[in-house]
Motif scaffolding. Structure first.
Motif, mmCIF file in Angstrom:
data_model
loop_
_atom_site.group_PDB
_atom_site.id
_atom_site.type_symbol
_atom_site.label_atom_id
_atom_site.label_comp_id
_atom_site.label_asym_id
_atom_site.label_seq_id
_atom_site.Cartn_x
_atom_site.Cartn_y
_atom_site.Cartn_z
ATOM 1 N N ASN A 34 0.835 -1.139 -0.075
ATOM 2 C CA ASN A 34 0.086 0.030 -0.023
ATOM 3 C C ASN A 34 0.846 1.187 0.121
ATOM 4 N N GLU A 35 1.950 1.318 0.718
ATOM 5 C CA GLU A 35 2.829 2.211 0.781
ATOM 6 C C GLU A 35 3.597 2.594 -0.554
ATOM 7 N N LEU A 36 3.849 1.438 -1.281
ATOM 8 C CA LEU A 36 4.627 1.499 -2.244
ATOM 9 C C LEU A 36 3.887 2.160 -3.446
ATOM 10 N N TYR A 37 2.489 1.953 -3.511
ATOM 11 C CA TYR A 37 1.711 2.668 -4.556
ATOM 12 C C TYR A 37 0.859 3.874 -4.328
ATOM 13 N N ALA A 38 1.053 4.263 -2.765
ATOM 14 C CA ALA A 38 0.334 5.575 -2.541
ATOM 15 C C ALA A 38 0.874 6.738 -3.248
ATOM 16 N N LYS A 39 -0.300 7.443 -3.426
ATOM 17 C CA LYS A 39 0.069 8.788 -4.339
ATOM 18 C C LYS A 39 -0.045 9.825 -3.610
ATOM 19 N N PRO A 40 0.910 10.837 -3.442
ATOM 20 C CA PRO A 40 0.608 11.915 -2.906
ATOM 21 C C PRO A 40 -0.685 12.663 -3.294
ATOM 22 N N THR A 41 -1.150 13.702 -2.247
ATOM 23 C CA THR A 41 -2.387 14.538 -2.945
ATOM 24 C C THR A 41 -1.630 15.821 -2.725
ATOM 25 N N MET A 42 -2.061 16.367 -3.929
ATOM 26 C CA MET A 42 -1.408 17.651 -4.244
ATOM 27 C C MET A 42 -2.654 18.707 -4.380
ATOM 28 N N PRO A 43 -2.037 20.084 -4.188
ATOM 29 C CA PRO A 43 -3.005 21.063 -4.464
ATOM 30 C C PRO A 43 -3.403 21.318 -5.820
ATOM 31 N N LYS A 44 -4.385 21.933 -6.284
ATOM 32 C CA LYS A 44 -4.842 21.936 -7.644
ATOM 33 C C LYS A 44 -3.974 22.795 -8.373
ATOM 34 N N VAL A 45 -3.199 23.572 -7.760
ATOM 35 C CA VAL A 45 -2.283 24.486 -8.787
ATOM 36 C C VAL A 45 -0.849 23.492 -9.214
ATOM 37 N N PHE A 46 -0.999 22.351 -8.662
ATOM 38 C CA PHE A 46 0.120 21.371 -8.889
ATOM 39 C C PHE A 46 -0.506 20.720 -10.320
ATOM 40 N N ASP A 47 -1.550 20.479 -10.328
ATOM 41 C CA ASP A 47 -2.198 19.942 -11.398
ATOM 42 C C ASP A 47 -2.318 20.937 -12.524
ATOM 43 N N GLU A 48 -2.618 21.938 -12.313
ATOM 44 C CA GLU A 48 -2.571 23.178 -13.551
ATOM 45 C C GLU A 48 -1.076 23.645 -14.188
ATOM 46 N N TRP A 49 -0.341 23.134 -13.130
ATOM 47 C CA TRP A 49 1.347 23.663 -13.539
ATOM 48 C C TRP A 49 1.546 22.670 -14.857
ATOM 49 N N ASP A 50 2.117 23.200 -15.999
ATOM 50 C CA ASP A 50 2.232 22.549 -17.078
ATOM 51 C C ASP A 50 3.603 21.581 -17.132
ATOM 52 N N PHE A 51 3.469 20.524 -16.479
ATOM 53 C CA PHE A 51 4.698 19.795 -16.529
ATOM 54 C C PHE A 51 4.401 18.403 -17.502
ATOM 55 N N GLU A 52 3.228 18.357 -17.653
ATOM 56 C CA GLU A 52 2.651 16.979 -18.596
ATOM 57 C C GLU A 52 3.353 16.815 -19.947
ATOM 58 N N GLU A 53 3.802 17.817 -20.458
ATOM 59 C CA GLU A 53 4.377 17.821 -21.823
ATOM 60 C C GLU A 53 5.475 16.828 -21.980
ATOM 61 N N TYR A 54 6.099 16.734 -20.728
ATOM 62 C CA TYR A 54 7.248 15.900 -20.774
ATOM 63 C C TYR A 54 7.140 14.298 -20.547
ATOM 64 N N GLU A 55 5.638 14.252 -20.213
ATOM 65 C CA GLU A 55 5.309 12.560 -20.077
ATOM 66 C C GLU A 55 5.445 11.943 -21.402
ATOM 67 N N SER A 56 5.027 12.285 -22.561
ATOM 68 C CA SER A 56 5.135 11.797 -23.801
ATOM 69 C C SER A 56 6.612 11.281 -23.885
ATOM 70 N N CYS A 57 7.753 12.100 -23.693
ATOM 71 C CA CYS A 57 9.097 11.690 -23.868
ATOM 72 C C CYS A 57 9.602 10.793 -22.895
ATOM 73 N N ASP A 58 8.929 10.663 -21.713
ATOM 74 C CA ASP A 58 9.521 9.890 -20.551
ATOM 75 C C ASP A 58 10.650 10.624 -20.071
ATOM 76 N N CYS A 59 10.652 11.858 -19.592
ATOM 77 C CA CYS A 59 11.681 12.695 -19.174
ATOM 78 C C CYS A 59 11.203 13.228 -17.989
#
Length: 115
Positions: A34-59
């Motif tokens: 359960n600890e290994l697969y636990a995901k942190p709970t982040m504020p909404k602003v983290f979700d709005e910060w644009d880092f997902e462009e890197y997901e496609s290149c696995d960077c």
């Protein structure tokens, strides 16, 4: 993922006697999983910060470096970046570091968003 908790559970697992019927080991291993697969709970602003462009290149490591660099330069260019920096910089320095590490874990392992 709570690494100190995982280490604590691993030590607890190592201390279970060999003649244990398996129940204690089963529950400890379940807690570790359960600890290994636990995901942190982040504020909404983290979700709005644009880092997902890197997901496609696995960077993800590159994005973590960008986050750390922007944090120490105090330079998150977008409005969402500034809001994220404000969230990270709440309170004492040790809390700031803890929030920054939480951001890094969220990038690496995924996250859930506060409601």
């Amino acid at each position: 993922m709570n690494k100190p908790r995982i280490m604590e559970l691993a030590q607890e697992l190592a201390s279970v006697p060999d003649n244990d019927t398996g129940y204690a080991k089963h529950y400890i291993l379940e807690d570790i999983e359960n600890e290994l697969y636990a995901k942190p709970t982040m504020p909404k602003v983290f979700d709005e910060w644009d880092f997902e462009e890197y997901e496609s290149c696995d960077c993800y490591e590159m994005e973590i470096q960008n986050l750390i660099s922007m944090y120490f330069k105090n330079d998150l260019a977008s409005d969402n970046g500034r809001m994220l920096l404000k969230w990270i910089n709440q309170g004492e320095f040790k809390d700031n570091v803890s929030r920054l590490l939480k951001c890094i874990d969220a990038i690496r392992y995924g996250y859930e968003v506060e409601e």
